[in-house]
Enzyme design. Structure first.
Site, PDB file in Angstrom:
ATOM      1  N   CYS A  71      10.890  -2.780 -12.459  1.00 49.19           N
ATOM      2  CA  CYS A  71      10.828  -3.183 -14.067  1.00 49.19           C
ATOM      3  C   CYS A  71       9.550  -3.448 -14.394  1.00 49.19           C
ATOM      4  O   CYS A  71       9.504  -4.901 -14.530  1.00 49.19           O
ATOM      5  CB  CYS A  71      11.480  -2.399 -14.158  1.00 49.19           C
ATOM      6  SG  CYS A  71      11.772  -0.987 -15.970  1.00 49.19           S
TER       7      CYS A  71
ATOM      8  N   TYR B 215      -6.161  -7.202   9.133  1.00 52.52           N
ATOM      9  CA  TYR B 215      -6.992  -6.244   9.084  1.00 52.52           C
ATOM     10  C   TYR B 215      -7.286  -6.208  10.338  1.00 52.52           C
ATOM     11  O   TYR B 215      -7.433  -6.678  11.303  1.00 52.52           O
ATOM     12  CB  TYR B 215      -8.555  -6.141   8.594  1.00 52.52           C
ATOM     13  CG  TYR B 215      -9.246  -5.572   8.086  1.00 52.52           C
ATOM     14  CD1 TYR B 215      -9.698  -4.553   6.930  1.00 52.52           C
ATOM     15  CD2 TYR B 215     -10.683  -5.150   9.316  1.00 52.52           C
ATOM     16  CE1 TYR B 215     -10.653  -3.519   7.205  1.00 52.52           C
ATOM     17  CE2 TYR B 215     -11.590  -4.169   8.193  1.00 52.52           C
ATOM     18  CZ  TYR B 215     -11.571  -3.025   7.612  1.00 52.52           C
ATOM     19  OH  TYR B 215     -12.681  -2.476   7.335  1.00 52.52           O
TER      20      TYR B 215
ATOM     21  N   GLY C  77       0.902  -1.346   0.151  1.00 58.91           N
ATOM     22  CA  GLY C  77       0.365  -0.028   0.260  1.00 58.91           C
ATOM     23  C   GLY C  77       0.986   1.515  -0.109  1.00 58.91           C
ATOM     24  O   GLY C  77       0.136   1.977  -0.734  1.00 58.91           O
TER      25      GLY C  77
ATOM     26  N   GLN D 146      -5.908  -0.384   0.512  1.00 57.76           N
ATOM     27  CA  GLN D 146      -5.181  -1.847   0.250  1.00 57.76           C
ATOM     28  C   GLN D 146      -4.806  -1.936   1.859  1.00 57.76           C
ATOM     29  O   GLN D 146      -4.034  -2.046   1.993  1.00 57.76           O
ATOM     30  CB  GLN D 146      -3.847  -1.009  -0.363  1.00 57.76           C
ATOM     31  CG  GLN D 146      -4.385  -1.927  -2.180  1.00 57.76           C
ATOM     32  CD  GLN D 146      -2.740  -2.080  -2.592  1.00 57.76           C
ATOM     33  OE1 GLN D 146      -1.874  -2.498  -1.779  1.00 57.76           O
ATOM     34  NE2 GLN D 146      -2.246  -0.469  -3.182  1.00 57.76           N
ATOM     35  N   THR D 147      -6.180  -1.528   2.623  1.00 53.74           N
ATOM     36  CA  THR D 147      -5.383  -2.447   3.845  1.00 53.74           C
ATOM     37  C   THR D 147      -5.980  -3.827   3.896  1.00 53.74           C
ATOM     38  O   THR D 147      -5.729  -4.599   2.310  1.00 53.74           O
ATOM     39  CB  THR D 147      -6.644  -2.717   4.761  1.00 53.74           C
ATOM     40  OG1 THR D 147      -7.971  -3.035   4.410  1.00 53.74           O
ATOM     41  CG2 THR D 147      -6.873  -1.082   5.208  1.00 53.74           C
TER      42      THR D 147
HETATM   43  P1  NAD Z   1       0.194  -4.706   4.985  1.00 52.85           P
HETATM   44  O1  NAD Z   1      -0.113  -5.528   5.537  1.00 52.85           O
HETATM   45  O2  NAD Z   1       1.766  -4.787   4.451  1.00 52.85           O
HETATM   46  O3  NAD Z   1      -0.772  -3.328   5.056  1.00 52.85           O
HETATM   47  C1  NAD Z   1      -1.673  -3.421   5.530  1.00 52.85           C
HETATM   48  C2  NAD Z   1      -2.464  -2.358   6.106  1.00 52.85           C
HETATM   49  O4  NAD Z   1      -3.057  -1.336   6.304  1.00 52.85           O
HETATM   50  C3  NAD Z   1      -1.175  -2.354   7.462  1.00 52.85           C
HETATM   51  O5  NAD Z   1      -0.289  -0.897   7.108  1.00 52.85           O
HETATM   52  C4  NAD Z   1      -2.575  -2.178   8.551  1.00 52.85           C
HETATM   53  O6  NAD Z   1      -1.963  -1.357   9.313  1.00 52.85           O
HETATM   54  C5  NAD Z   1      -3.602  -1.387   7.867  1.00 52.85           C
HETATM   55  N1  NAD Z   1      -4.651  -1.634   8.301  1.00 52.85           N
HETATM   56  C6  NAD Z   1      -5.512  -2.858   8.665  1.00 52.85           C
HETATM   57  N2  NAD Z   1      -6.378  -2.642   8.991  1.00 52.85           N
HETATM   58  C7  NAD Z   1      -6.791  -1.565   8.952  1.00 52.85           C
HETATM   59  C8  NAD Z   1      -8.321  -0.327   9.120  1.00 52.85           C
HETATM   60  N3  NAD Z   1      -9.258  -1.108   8.963  1.00 52.85           N
HETATM   61  N4  NAD Z   1      -8.054   0.962   8.918  1.00 52.85           N
HETATM   62  C9  NAD Z   1      -6.409   1.413   8.129  1.00 52.85           C
HETATM   63  N5  NAD Z   1      -6.033   0.538   7.470  1.00 52.85           N
HETATM   64  C10 NAD Z   1      -5.458  -0.670   8.189  1.00 52.85           C
HETATM   65  O7  NAD Z   1      -0.267  -5.602   3.662  1.00 52.85           O
HETATM   66  P2  NAD Z   1       0.305  -4.675   1.821  1.00 52.85           P
HETATM   67  O8  NAD Z   1       1.638  -5.595   1.740  1.00 52.85           O
HETATM   68  O9  NAD Z   1       0.218  -3.502   1.645  1.00 52.85           O
HETATM   69  O10 NAD Z   1      -0.881  -5.635   0.923  1.00 52.85           O
HETATM   70  C11 NAD Z   1      -2.892  -4.976   1.591  1.00 52.85           C
HETATM   71  C12 NAD Z   1      -3.078  -5.450   0.592  1.00 52.85           C
HETATM   72  O11 NAD Z   1      -2.754  -5.439  -0.995  1.00 52.85           O
HETATM   73  C13 NAD Z   1      -3.197  -7.377   0.508  1.00 52.85           C
HETATM   74  O12 NAD Z   1      -3.947  -7.681   1.285  1.00 52.85           O
HETATM   75  C14 NAD Z   1      -2.081  -7.740  -0.017  1.00 52.85           C
HETATM   76  O13 NAD Z   1      -2.707  -9.275   0.085  1.00 52.85           O
HETATM   77  C15 NAD Z   1      -2.388  -7.042  -1.343  1.00 52.85           C
HETATM   78  N6  NAD Z   1      -1.893  -7.533  -2.553  1.00 52.85           N
HETATM   79  C16 NAD Z   1      -1.485  -6.290  -3.236  1.00 52.85           C
HETATM   80  C17 NAD Z   1      -0.743  -5.887  -4.179  1.00 52.85           C
HETATM   81  C18 NAD Z   1      -0.850  -5.035  -5.602  1.00 52.85           C
HETATM   82  O14 NAD Z   1      -0.086  -5.362  -6.476  1.00 52.85           O
HETATM   83  N7  NAD Z   1      -1.578  -3.968  -5.674  1.00 52.85           N
HETATM   84  C19 NAD Z   1       0.211  -7.233  -3.799  1.00 52.85           C
HETATM   85  C20 NAD Z   1      -0.032  -7.970  -3.496  1.00 52.85           C
HETATM   86  C21 NAD Z   1      -0.717  -8.046  -2.329  1.00 52.85           C
END
Ligand code: NAD
Length: 551
Positions: free
Chosen positions: A403, A266, A171, A256-257
């Site tokens: 990249c 979460y 995120g 992206q929580t």
């Molecule tokens: P992470 O666990 O490192 O970070 C999640 C963040 O969300 C934490 O900082 C946490 O404090 C915060 N959070 C949790 N609940 C919350 C709430 N209710 N309100 C506000 N903040 C809250 O996870 P990450 O590595 O940043 O990944 C985020 C999500 O994206 C995951 O579900 C992951 O599987 C998914 N993901 C995205 C991609 C992409 O390409 N965008 C790739 C892989 C995974």
């Protein structure tokens, strides 16, 4: 608490560079500057771990240090379980993580098995030791917002306000990605330590603790057409409904929580991160109930913001699936970021490659930047991208570059690196790896493969073929995993790593792998009927009926 494991870059700890490179990547994903919670072996993405526990980590390290050049180490969900006699051009490490028999693939069953020490959640690049910090997903995030801007706002986010949440491992790429397109980002994050960390690394512009103040500042910047990113300390399940109540309507909304994991990723409303940790341990059922209640508010607010005209999309964390479980109706009208924005690129073999300087010398990355810009001068996007990351992105852990490269560029990359290492132009070998989000490496019906042309969203043969192909071609590490991004039961995906040390064998294997790996993306999408992929497959002779064509 154990100490972070020091990486001695001045001497080899393993017998050859293949094992040594993999060993350094493992320690790198657990480096305090890289991992979100290195003490718990958690790299990113909720509870995405590099090894099952400390003892397993020590055994993996011991095995890598002693592994011979004709042996292969087997890692089962973060635990080294065996060494088999193979041959020098075979994979040195094979990893399978979080796999469950399909009828047992639920979070409940997974957590039971995890609590008995039998498995671990590997996310994508955590268990395959390929994570490089925020930079790894930065270009994908920039391209997602760029394509959104192209489709809706004539190519720019200037004057637009984006509301999202989560400043974790993935995120934290959002603020910079919105700013690069000229927009203003408000990213809600519940953990003050995450906010401090992102501010310290200049990954976000300012921090605030009230929606009123953040909205005022965002509006000021948007009106002037200036870019800005604001970390808003708060809970997304409170802030999103508050936006609706107070008629503060962003142009774009996502999240992206780590909502894919309602227990470890979460945080429900009215709990601080410390209180959340305590409740998670003392009463997991109560925790899950409260998470679902919060997700219901969170998901409903996203839906209502869409109904009020915001562009809303699911950013790969399965928030829609969780909201549906929480009783939110109509949530599937929100699209996934891949089907909405990234598929045309992925389907023609372009995807997220990353390379890592195993010497630890940042000059190796800059030297490679220079060489790529010279040899791929026709690619203006690559030119802009390399200059942008050089200026704006700090290396986390070992110096690395992430990249998006296409089929021909990936093959060229293998050869350029090999040549420079062999000539002594770089101070050491380079590891080349990629995100699991690629054209042919993942099946995830609510993410990468949502809404496939031929309806093959849930077909999971493709990542398995991808892993088998990369192992056949001689990748140094091949991994096949379950549940990354969207959670248990929701995805199967594969990763690969090659270590290029300047030897002929490494160049031969790396070239084979970096040709075969993107081929899988083209073949998968050609099979589903995507026109760009069909043409690419024909041009490259990738399908049985294209064999024998004049290339
Ligand atoms: P992470 O666990 O490192 O970070 C999640 C963040 O969300 C934490 O900082 C946490 O404090 C915060 N959070 C949790 N609940 C919350 C709430 N209710 N309100 C506000 N903040 C809250 O996870 P990450 O590595 O940043 O990944 C985020 C999500 O994206 C995951 O579900 C992951 O599987 C998914 N993901 C995205 C991609 C992409 O390409 N965008 C790739 C892989 C995974």
């Amino acid at each position: 608490m154990h100490k972070p494991i020091e990486m001695n870059l001045d001497k080899m700890s393993c017998r050859s560079w293949s094992q040594e490179g993999i060993y350094r990547l493992l320690l790198n994903v657990l480096h305090p500057d890289v991992a979100e919670r290195w003490q718990d072996l958690v790299v990113y993405g909720g509870n995405g771990k590099a090894a099952r526990n400390l003892e397993s980590l020590e055994t993996i390290i011991y095995a890598l240090k002693n592994l011979r050049d004709d042996e292969t180490l087997l890692v089962q969900s973060g635990k080294a379980v065996g060494v088999i006699q193979s041959h020098p051009e075979a994979a040195r490490v094979l990893i399978s993580s979080s796999q469950l028999v399909p009828s047992h693939a639920s979070w409940e069953e997974f957590r039971t098995l995890e609590s008995r020490g039998l498995t671990m959640y590997g996310q994508s690049t955590a268990a395959s030791w390929a994570y490089i910090g925020m930079q790894g997903v930065l270009q994908g995030t920039c391209d997602t917002f760029g394509e959104l801007a192209n489709q809706n706002f004539e190519g720019t986010l200037k004057g637009k306000i984006v509301l999202s949440s989560g400043l974790g491992g993935m995120g934290s790429a959002q603020p910079l990605a919105v700013e690069i397109h000229g927009g203003v980002a408000i990213i809600v994050e519940v953990d003050p330590d995450k906010v401090t960390r992102r501010l310290r690394n200049s990954e976000v512009g300012v921090a605030m603790d009230s929606l009123d103040k953040a909205w005022q500042l965002a509006t000021d910047y948007a009106v002037k057409g200036l870019p800005l990113s604001i970390a808003l300390l708060g809970n997304a399940a409170e802030v999103y409904p508050q936006c609706l109540r107070e008629n503060k309507l962003p142009d774009i909304v996502t999240d992206q929580t780590a909502a894919h994991d309602l227990l470890s990723g979460y945080i429900p409303i009215l709990l601080s991160p410390t209180e959340a940790r305590d409740l998670r341990r003392s009463d997991p059922e109560q925790y899950l109930k409260r998470s679902l209640e919060s997700i219901a508010r969170h998901g409903k607010a996203m839906l209502e913001l869409a109904q009020k005209g915001a562009i809303v999309f699911d950013y790969g964390n399965n928030i829609r699936g969780q909201a549906e479980r929480a009783g939110v109706e109509g949530i599937w009208s929100i699209p996934s970021f891949v089907s909405a924005f990234l598929r045309p690129v992925l389907s023609i073999g372009k995807g997220p490659i990353r390379w890592i300087a195993l010497s630890g010398n940042p000059k190796d990355i800059y030297r490679l930047d220079q060489e790529l810009l010279k040899r791929m001068a026709e690619d203006k996007n690559l030119f802009r991208w390399i200059h942008f990351v050089q200026e704006r992105v700090h290396f986390q852990g070992l110096p690395a570059r992430g990249c998006w490269l296409d089929y021909s560029q990936r093959i060229a990359l293998a050869q350029i690196i090999s040549e420079l290492v062999r000539q002594g132009d770089l101070s050491g070998p380079i590891a080349v790896t990629r995100d699991h989000l690629d054209g042919g490496s993942v099946a995830a019906p609510h993410r990468e493969t949502e809404g496939m042309l031929d309806g093959s969203d849930a077909i999971a043969d493709w990542p398995i073929l991808n892993a088998l192909t990369n192992a056949t071609c001689g990748a140094d590490l091949v991994s096949l995993q379950h549940g990354g991004g969207v959670g248990i039961g929701e995805s199967i995906h594969a990763g690969m790593t090659v270590i290029i040390d300047g030897t002929e064998s490494a160049e031969r294997r790396a070239t084979r792998v970096l040709r075969a790996d993107p081929s899988m993306g083209i073949i998968r999408h050609a099979d589903a009927g995507y026109e760009g992929a069909v043409q690419a497959a024909q041009r490259l002779g990738l399908r049985p009926w294209d064999l024998g064509r004049e290339l």
